[in-house]
Design a protein around this motif. Structure first.
Motif, PDB file in Angstrom:
ATOM      1  N   SER A 137      -4.432  79.157  33.781  1.00  0.00           N
ATOM      2  CA  SER A 137      -5.016  77.827  33.984  1.00  0.00           C
ATOM      3  C   SER A 137      -3.983  76.887  34.612  1.00  0.00           C
ATOM      4  CB  SER A 137      -5.502  77.258  32.644  1.00  0.00           C
ATOM      5  OG  SER A 137      -6.477  78.085  32.068  1.00  0.00           O
ATOM      6  N   ILE A 138      -3.189  77.429  35.491  1.00  0.00           N
ATOM      7  CA  ILE A 138      -2.113  76.658  36.118  1.00  0.00           C
ATOM      8  C   ILE A 138      -2.715  75.677  37.117  1.00  0.00           C
ATOM      9  CG2 ILE A 138       0.012  76.830  37.462  1.00  0.00           C
ATOM     10  CD1 ILE A 138       0.196  79.763  36.444  1.00  0.00           C
ATOM     11  N   ASN A 139      -2.216  74.442  37.113  1.00  0.00           N
ATOM     12  CA  ASN A 139      -2.722  73.435  38.039  1.00  0.00           C
ATOM     13  C   ASN A 139      -1.565  72.869  38.872  1.00  0.00           C
ATOM     14  OD1 ASN A 139      -1.399  71.707  36.264  1.00  0.00           O
ATOM     15  ND2 ASN A 139      -3.265  71.170  35.172  1.00  0.00           N
ATOM     16  N   GLY A 140      -1.860  71.768  39.567  1.00  0.00           N
ATOM     17  CA  GLY A 140      -0.845  71.196  40.429  1.00  0.00           C
ATOM     18  C   GLY A 140      -0.767  71.920  41.760  1.00  0.00           C
ATOM     19  N   THR A 141       0.239  71.617  42.533  1.00  0.00           N
ATOM     20  CA  THR A 141       0.394  72.208  43.855  1.00  0.00           C
ATOM     21  C   THR A 141       1.323  73.407  43.802  1.00  0.00           C
ATOM     22  OG1 THR A 141       2.222  70.710  44.352  1.00  0.00           O
ATOM     23  CG2 THR A 141       0.011  69.993  44.982  1.00  0.00           C
ATOM     24  N   ILE A 142       1.298  74.191  44.889  1.00  0.00           N
ATOM     25  CA  ILE A 142       2.198  75.342  45.002  1.00  0.00           C
ATOM     26  C   ILE A 142       3.534  74.831  45.520  1.00  0.00           C
ATOM     27  CG2 ILE A 142       2.555  77.585  46.085  1.00  0.00           C
ATOM     28  CD1 ILE A 142      -0.473  77.762  46.444  1.00  0.00           C
ATOM     29  N   PRO A 143       4.633  75.052  44.804  1.00  0.00           N
ATOM     30  CA  PRO A 143       5.934  74.541  45.262  1.00  0.00           C
ATOM     31  C   PRO A 143       6.313  75.148  46.609  1.00  0.00           C
ATOM     32  CG  PRO A 143       6.050  75.298  42.979  1.00  0.00           C
ATOM     33  CD  PRO A 143       4.746  75.763  43.510  1.00  0.00           C
ATOM     34  N   PRO A 144       6.576  74.324  47.607  1.00  0.00           N
ATOM     35  CA  PRO A 144       7.004  74.881  48.905  1.00  0.00           C
ATOM     36  C   PRO A 144       8.335  75.599  48.822  1.00  0.00           C
ATOM     37  CG  PRO A 144       7.186  72.476  48.879  1.00  0.00           C
ATOM     38  CD  PRO A 144       6.467  72.865  47.635  1.00  0.00           C
ATOM     39  N   GLU A 145       9.114  75.303  47.751  1.00  0.00           N
ATOM     40  CA  GLU A 145      10.415  75.966  47.591  1.00  0.00           C
ATOM     41  C   GLU A 145      10.290  77.483  47.441  1.00  0.00           C
ATOM     42  OE1 GLU A 145      10.785  71.760  46.031  1.00  0.00           O
ATOM     43  OE2 GLU A 145       9.350  73.420  45.891  1.00  0.00           O
ATOM     44  N   LEU A 146       9.081  77.965  47.068  1.00  0.00           N
ATOM     45  CA  LEU A 146       8.905  79.412  46.957  1.00  0.00           C
ATOM     46  C   LEU A 146       9.088  80.103  48.295  1.00  0.00           C
ATOM     47  CD1 LEU A 146       5.824  79.682  44.548  1.00  0.00           C
ATOM     48  CD2 LEU A 146       8.245  79.804  43.976  1.00  0.00           C
ATOM     49  N   GLY A 147       8.986  79.357  49.371  1.00  0.00           N
ATOM     50  CA  GLY A 147       9.211  79.932  50.700  1.00  0.00           C
ATOM     51  C   GLY A 147      10.645  80.321  50.950  1.00  0.00           C
ATOM     52  N   ASN A 148      11.569  79.968  50.034  1.00  0.00           N
ATOM     53  CA  ASN A 148      12.975  80.352  50.175  1.00  0.00           C
ATOM     54  C   ASN A 148      13.266  81.734  49.596  1.00  0.00           C
ATOM     55  OD1 ASN A 148      13.563  77.822  51.308  1.00  0.00           O
ATOM     56  ND2 ASN A 148      13.840  76.901  49.279  1.00  0.00           N
ATOM     57  N   ASN A 160      -6.657  80.396  39.281  1.00  0.00           N
ATOM     58  CA  ASN A 160      -6.049  79.305  38.547  1.00  0.00           C
ATOM     59  C   ASN A 160      -6.756  78.021  38.944  1.00  0.00           C
ATOM     60  OD1 ASN A 160      -3.577  80.113  36.844  1.00  0.00           O
ATOM     61  ND2 ASN A 160      -3.298  81.331  38.699  1.00  0.00           N
ATOM     62  N   SER A 161      -6.096  76.891  38.777  1.00  0.00           N
ATOM     63  CA  SER A 161      -6.674  75.604  39.185  1.00  0.00           C
ATOM     64  C   SER A 161      -5.734  74.877  40.129  1.00  0.00           C
ATOM     65  CB  SER A 161      -6.945  74.737  37.943  1.00  0.00           C
ATOM     66  OG  SER A 161      -7.846  75.372  37.070  1.00  0.00           O
ATOM     67  N   LEU A 162      -5.076  75.637  40.983  1.00  0.00           N
ATOM     68  CA  LEU A 162      -4.117  75.059  41.923  1.00  0.00           C
ATOM     69  C   LEU A 162      -4.824  74.224  42.973  1.00  0.00           C
ATOM     70  CD1 LEU A 162      -1.901  78.232  42.336  1.00  0.00           C
ATOM     71  CD2 LEU A 162      -1.283  76.146  41.114  1.00  0.00           C
ATOM     72  N   SER A 163      -4.216  73.145  43.366  1.00  0.00           N
ATOM     73  CA  SER A 163      -4.794  72.253  44.362  1.00  0.00           C
ATOM     74  C   SER A 163      -3.772  71.989  45.458  1.00  0.00           C
ATOM     75  CB  SER A 163      -5.237  70.933  43.705  1.00  0.00           C
ATOM     76  OG  SER A 163      -4.135  70.314  43.066  1.00  0.00           O
ATOM     77  N   GLY A 164      -4.170  71.116  46.395  1.00  0.00           N
ATOM     78  CA  GLY A 164      -3.264  70.811  47.495  1.00  0.00           C
ATOM     79  C   GLY A 164      -3.322  71.857  48.579  1.00  0.00           C
ATOM     80  N   ALA A 165      -2.369  71.801  49.482  1.00  0.00           N
ATOM     81  CA  ALA A 165      -2.362  72.666  50.661  1.00  0.00           C
ATOM     82  C   ALA A 165      -1.557  73.935  50.408  1.00  0.00           C
ATOM     83  CB  ALA A 165      -1.789  71.909  51.852  1.00  0.00           C
ATOM     84  N   ILE A 166      -1.795  74.946  51.253  1.00  0.00           N
ATOM     85  CA  ILE A 166      -0.977  76.154  51.245  1.00  0.00           C
ATOM     86  C   ILE A 166       0.358  75.808  51.906  1.00  0.00           C
ATOM     87  CG2 ILE A 166      -0.793  78.542  52.044  1.00  0.00           C
ATOM     88  CD1 ILE A 166      -3.862  78.572  52.196  1.00  0.00           C
ATOM     89  N   PRO A 167       1.474  76.023  51.243  1.00  0.00           N
ATOM     90  CA  PRO A 167       2.761  75.661  51.850  1.00  0.00           C
ATOM     91  C   PRO A 167       2.994  76.398  53.164  1.00  0.00           C
ATOM     92  CG  PRO A 167       3.023  76.166  49.506  1.00  0.00           C
ATOM     93  CD  PRO A 167       1.647  76.588  49.890  1.00  0.00           C
TER      94      PRO A 167
END
Length: 1013
Positions: A137-148, A160-167
């Motif tokens: 049930s994770i929410n919020g945005t996907i951290p762009p830092e995962l791209g590192n 899940n319940s993730l929102s916002g844009a795809i990094p």
């Protein structure tokens, strides 16, 4: 004695040995420190999450963390390499301390109940290769830092319940092969940067809220094997070379978007393709030729705008014969026409599901399907297939669903069901099938849904009905006899509809053994006897319709036990006695009981509400009770009126002004601008219902119904305050709607008087949503294929509803109210086609003091074509003006020509047009579609009847055999003629020649009785 010399080599060796010992000791210390760090990180994880399955019970300080469940360490036994904790029911946030596990390669926390955000600190896990947080049930945005995390190979954040844009940073993960972010709430566009992932095999972004076009870079990912973007809001076209650029693609899911244009024929070059699902889009053009896809097992192109001819069908279905592994073929709900080729019988022998329904196919029933012994679903419904149903269908032993409804099939239903023991759904409704109820259906012991309505089936309803049935629809046939007693064996039955047949006899009490029954309709038959009191035992019953029969006796008081009953119709029977007062009867209206002239109400209020007499057993007590009470109340009222008059005169003399809109709506629960903006999705175009004189109406979905007391789905009328009269219109509508309550008036839930996002004034009314739009849309459908059509009975019912509303406004409101803008656009229809009068922006109160009668003077009173002639000469608003508008509306409903029609511009108005046609046949003047529905009621009537002998309540009823369905066409013509004459009477030029709304309503009710016989 010789002196000893030490060579430099010896010193170097000793130095290196010391360095090695020192490094080893340091590495041992560092390893020990790292191990301690990892252990502390794991213990922090344990302390911060709830562990209902005690999975972490062995995680303690005294043991080595490398031996803990779910933990896997490196070979030296110091660092955590894998953390596999999926499916253990953990609850809590994901601790950021896990970022200290810097040697971690796999982190799997899927299928738990974690909530909160994904820690951005995970960017420190530089060795991570697999990140799996799916099904939480994770929410919020996907951290762009995962791209590192450049070593990532698989990312799964699905469900899940993730929102916002795809990094966009995900496009720079060079080793990524799996990217799964399905079933979340992601928005925005798909980043074009994802096209950089040339090693990507699987991309799943389905069930999100992604918009815009699919980037062309996605189609250049030559390594892609699996692509799923289903159920988003993606638009645009597919590239013509799509199949060339994705040669390894095996599964393609783009369903439920807004994609358009042709389906590229290059798809046949993706030779490994196994599944193609492009359904529920806007694709157009012809069916693609996909014969090269030898491995294709599923092809779903349903619910698009594809078209074809007989020749194109031969090409498309012919090419599909090469797909020898095909299991499912779906092209339903398109615009495919022409005949089906014989090649449909040469498709894959593995075929299990075949869907071609809701198209325009012609010709005979598709042949050769008996070869598909694995076929479980055959859907050819809503086409133009003709001929008889082949008996060879009975060889399909695996068949579970057979839908052939809404075609032009005729002949008897073959008795083929002995071998169809797996059959679950059978729909043959709305054809021209004849003969008797097929007795072999008794062998279908798994049959749940049986629909045979709208045919010409005769004889009695068989006793051998499968006991597994949940829904049985036999309406609009020619069944005779009584309902069999064996109906009581259907313990799972939820819906039973036998309306519109020739059933007779009593209602069997065995039906009360169907304890799961929710909807029961036996209307329009010849049933006699009383209503069984045992019907009160059907506690799940939500809808009961016994109208238009010959039932007699009292209404059983036991029906009050049906606490969930929402709809009850007992009209047009011979019922008598007192109407029960509780449960569903509290909100019952006259429409549900009309035509039962011996019913009575238990008190004066109930009698007036239901338009019946008060029961004699109660009325003899009234004089004794009411005389002293009336005298006392009269005295009290006289005193109150005296003081009220003094106060009123004082207020008037002091120049008291009319209430402003803010005062009028103060008692209503208010909504804010932002709540309305959210409910209408930012006043989106797709939610636009229509535009009126002073505002725009949107469909709105409010999330918190408890707070505002409105329906989940409502209509919001937003005032255009840029118009000088809009604010005054808002005041008037608030004042009017605050004072009225009637089932045929649009209900207002609340209002909004606020400011918008730029600080400008904002006013809106939140009203009941009418799912069937307005009357204008039904009288003049823009698309002939839309299926919008009103039968004679429906038009008459709508006219009665509108007349009831106006009669209430004119004669049952204090002070009386004049609508001033009656027209088809202001007559709204709910889901049950019940009419509701709306838009009171021009309404006026008829106050006793003429000087106060200017409350709603706003320019011209009404719409062109519907305005009473005296209004054009400066006349005051009156109930007679509404009667005139109603007369024009009534004429329009039956003639289907607007009063602003081109043919009326040369001085011939709608009223004169109808008058000059009086000597002609009714079929020459009325809406030519009006009598189309009579085929359901008569087979042999083909004559026209002169209609000059029926006026109002004076009819030739004695010459009509009301028990014969062959009289329907005759009654229909006479009824339509009488309705037109009634419209002319209401729309008379002189006010003194017009009827009152009460008189018009009475005549319409008599017309309805005459029509239904």
């Amino acid at each position: 004695m010789k002196k000893k010399y030490h060579s430099p080599l010896m010193f170097l060796t000793l130095f290196l040995i010391c360095q090695i010992i020192l490094c080893h000791n340091m590495s041992m210390v560092r390893a020990q420190l790292d191990a301690t760090t990892d252990k502390q990180a794991l213990l922090s994880f344990k302390s911060l999450v709830s562990d209902p399955q005690s999975t972490l019970s062995q995680w303690n300080v005294d043991s080595s963390h490398c031996n803990w469940p779910g933990v896997n360490c490196t070979n030296n036994g110091a660092r955590v390499r894998y953390l596999l904790l999926n499916g253990h029911g953990f609850i809590g946030i994901i601790p950021p301390q896990l970022s200290n596990l810097t040697s971690l390669q796999i982190l799997d926390l899927s299928e738990n109940s974690f909530f909160g955000h994904i820690p951005s600190e995970f960017s420190q896990l530089v060795n991570l290769q697999i990140l799996d947080l799916a099904v939480n049930s994770i929410n919020g945005t996907i951290p762009p830092e995962l791209g590192n995390l450049h070593r990532l190979k698989k990312v799964d954040l699905s469900r899940n319940s993730l929102s916002g844009a795809i990094p966009t940073t995900f496009g720079f993960l060079p080793n990524l092969t799996w990217l799964l972010i399905a079933e979340n709430q992601l928005s925005g566009k798909i980043p074009a940067e994802l096209g950089h992932l040339q090693n990507l095999l699987v991309l799943q972004l389905y069930w999100n809220q992604l918009t815009g076009e699919i980037p062309f870079s996605i189609y250049n990912m030559s390594s892609l094997v699996y692509l799923s973007l289903t159920k988003n809001m993606l638009s645009g076209k597919l590239p013509s070379n799509m199949g060339h650029d994705l040669p390894r693609l095996t599964e393609l899911y783009l369903a439920n978007n807004k994609l358009e244009g042709p389906i590229p024929s290059s798809l046949c070059n993706a030779s490994q393709m196994q599944i193609i699902d492009l359904s529920i889009n806007r694709f157009s053009g012809s069916l693609p030729l996909l014969g090269n896809l030898k491995n294709l097992t599923l092809l779903n192109l349903g619910y698009n705008r594809l078209s074809s001819t007989t020749e194109l069908n031969f090409q498309a279905f012919g090419s599909l014969t090469n797909c020898t592994k095909m299991e499912l073929l779906n092209v339903e709900s398109n615009e495919l026409g022409g005949e089906l080729p014989l090649s449909v019988s040469n498709l894959s022998p593995n075929l299990q599901e075949f869907f071609i329904g809701e198209n325009f196919f012609t010709g005979g029933f598709p042949q050769g399907f008996e070869k598909y012994q694995n076929l479980s679903s055959l859907y050819i419904q809503n086409n133009y297939f003709q001929g008889e149903i082949p008996s060879s269908i009975g060889k399909l032993k695996q068949l579970q669903s057979l839908m052939v409804d809404r075609n032009e099939l005729f002949g008897e239903i073959p008795d083929i069901f002995r071998n169809l023991t797996q059959l679950y759904v059978l729909d043959m409704s709305d054809n021209q099938l004849s003969g008797r109820f097929p007795s072999s259906l008794a062998y279908c012991q798994h049959l749940s849904l049986l629909y045979l309505a709208g045919n010409k089936l005769t004889g009695s309803i068989t006793k051998n009905i499968p006991s597994s049935l949940r829904e049985l629809l036999l309406a609009r046939n020619l069944f005779t006899g009584s309902l069999p007693m064996e109906i009581g064996n259907l313990k799972q039955l939820e819906v039973l509809d036998v309306s519109g047949n020739l059933l007779s006899g009593n209602i069997t009490t065995e039906i009360t053994k169907c304890l799961s029954l929710r909807n029961l309709s036996m209307a329009r038959n010849n049933l006699t006897g009383s209503i069984p009191s045992s019907l009160g035992e059907l506690t799940p019953l939500e809808s009961l319709d016994l109208s238009s029969n010959k039932l007699s006796g009292p209404i059983p008081k036991e029906l009050e036990n049906l606490e969930v009953l929402k709809t009850l119709n007992l009209s047009f029977n011979q019922l008598e006695g007192q109407i029960p007062r509780n449960s569903v009867f509290v909100n019952l209206t006259w429409n549900s009981l009309q035509g039962n002239y011996k019913l009575c109400g238990f008190n004066q209020e109930a009698a007036e509400k239901l338009r019946v007499n008060i029961c004699a057993s109660n009325s003899h007590l009234l004089p004794k009770i009411l005389i002293p009470i009336s005298c006392f109340l009269a005295l009290v009222c006289a005193i109150c009126c005296f003081f009220w008059a003094l106060i009123t005169r004082k207020n008037k003399n002091s120049g008291d002004k009319k209430r402003s809109s803010s005062e009028i709506i103060r008692s209503l629960p208010m909504l804010s601008y932002f709540e309305i903006q959210r409910a209408t999705n930012g006043f989106a175009v797709e939610n636009l219902i229509g535009k009126g004189g002073f505002g725009t109406v949107y469909k709105a979905v409010f999330e918190n119904t408890g707070k505002f007391g409105v329906n989940t789905i409502s209509a919001v009328k937003v005032l255009d305050l840029g118009q000088s009269r809009a604010s005054k219109s808002f005041d008037i509508e608030c004042e009017v709607l605050r004072n009225i309550r009637h089932r045929n008036l649009v209900k207002v839930f609340t209002s909004c008087s606020s400011i918008d996002h730029i600080g400008a004034d904002f006013k809106a009314l939140i009203m009941e949503f009418m799912s069937n739009g307005n009357l204008d849309k039904w009288l003049y459908p823009g698309d002939i294929e839309s299926g919008l059509f009103l039968t004679l009975t429906q038009r008459l019912n709508i006219a009665i509803d509108v007349a009831s509303a106006l009669d209430y406004l004119h004669h049952h409101c204090e002070p009386p109210i004049v609508h001033c803008d009656l027209k088809p656009g202001n007559v709204l229809l709910d889901e049950n086609m019940v009419a509701h009068v709306g838009d009171f922006g021009l309404a006026r109160f008829l106050l006793q003091n003429p000087q106060q009668n200017e409350i709603s003077t706003i320019g011209l009173k009404g719409s062109i074509g519907y305005i009473a002639p005296e209004y054009g000469q400066g006349g005051k608003a009156s109930t007679s003006g509404d009667v005139y508008s109603f007369g024009i509306l009534l004429l329009e409903m039956f003639i289907a020509k607007k009063p602003t029609n081109e043919m009326f511009k040369e001085g011939l108005n709608l009223n004169k047009y109808a008058s000059t046609m009086q000597e002609k046949k009714i079929t020459d003047i009325v809406d030519p579609r009006l009598f189309k529905d009579n085929e359901n009621y008569t087979q042999n009537s083909n004559t026209s009847t002169n209609t000059s002998n029926f006026t109002g309540s004076e009819s030739s009823n004695n010459n009509i055999n009301n028990n014969s369905n062959h009289c329907w066409f005759h009654r229909s013509e006479e009824c339509a003629a009488a309705a037109i004459r009634l419209g002319l009477s209401c729309a008379a030029h002189s006010t003194k020649d017009r009827l009152t709304m009460g008189e018009a309503l009475t005549r319409l009710q008599e017309l309805m009785k005459f029509l239904v016989g």
